[in-house]
Scaffold this active site. Structure first.
Site: not given
Ligand code: 13P
Length: 255
Positions: A9-11, A95, A97, A167, A173, A213, A234-235
């Site tokens: 997920n590149w956000k 998600h 967020e 999640e 993050g 993470s 994510g990251g």
């Molecule tokens: P991180 O891997 O950056 O913690 O993000 C997880 C995430 O929200 C994937 O959708």
């Protein structure tokens, strides 16, 4: 059998050029492989360009969100038809967020889930508790509610197009990962909820990803757990140096 499913997920990261460059790297390294499923969800602005890079490859294209309405006066929204038009086959819905920063509730999320499924789009439905909810001992209750509400009206034949991503909000993050044991325990609980909502067979084939993470140094122990079937990253999905080792966590297989 549940096929391991690693999704990035590149956000809100990457220009078109950057997205295409990373997609090209991944396509070159991820070979068609029945033993694993790989997906990336670039930002909306890069979907079209990345779609042509992924064409004919083993990497699926995902979107990070979509509108609950099919079309019309919805300024700033992206419809299910638009996503399909650019070649998207998965959409991430609910998600944390979206839930916690943009105020999406279970009812809205449920509408999106049902609309996506009705148009043959695969859904990754995200669930997860906040730190405060975990500390109050209500993590399972929160996740159960998100599942029950989010899947309301989803028929069992449609459930085969749904992946659940657990999640925990406090692990996103932050560098704090749920221990593989804690994550696995919640995945077991998710299967129990799905058994109650549908049946044992549906729960047994359901793919449940862990997200929060996930890094090259913890993917292997997470994936070693019986009920962890994949990762939503994510990251660490933003660079091939960190995403490829996650995809290839069980190196030595066909990749
Ligand atoms: P991180 O891997 O950056 O913690 O993000 C997880 C995430 O929200 C994937 O959708």
């Amino acid at each position: 059998m549940r096929v391991p499913f690693i999704a990035g997920n590149w956000k809100m990261h990457k220009t078109i050029e950057e997205a295409v460059a990373l997609a090209k790297e991944l396509v070159a390294k991820v070979r068609d492989n029945v033993q694993k499923k790989v997906m990336i969800a670039p930002p909306f602005t890069a979907l079209y360009a990345v779609s042509s890079v992924l064409k004919g490859s083993a990497v699926f294209l995902g979107a990070q969100n979509m509108a609950a309405a099919e079309k019309g006066a919805h300024t700033g929204e992206i419809s299910v038809h638009m996503l399909k038009d650019v070649g998207v086959s998965y959409v991430i819905i609910g998600h944390s967020e979206r839930r916690h920063v943009y105020g999406e509730n279970d009812q809205l999320i449920n509408k999106k889930v049902k609309l996506a499924l009705s148009k043959d789009l695969n859904v990754i439905l995200c669930v997860g508790e906040t730190l405060e909810e975990r500390e109050r001992g209500i993590a399972e209750k929160v996740v159960e509610e998100q599942l029950v509400n989010g899947l309301q009206g989803v028929e069992s034949k449609e459930l085969t197009f749904v992946t659940i991503a657990y999640e925990p909000v406090w692990a996103i993050g932050t560098g704090k990962t749920a221990t593989p044991e804690d994550a696995d325990a919640m995945h077991v609980y998710i299967r129990k909820v799905i058994t109650n909502l549908y049946d044992k067979a549906a729960a047994a084939v359901l793919t449940i990803q862990y997200g929060g993470s996930v890094k090259p140094n913890n993917i292997k122990e997470l994936m070693a757990k019986d009920n962890i079937d994949g990762a939503l990253v994510g990251g660490a999905s933003l660079e091939s140096d960190t995403f490829l080792p996650i995809i290839q966590f069980n190196n030595g297989d066909a990749e």
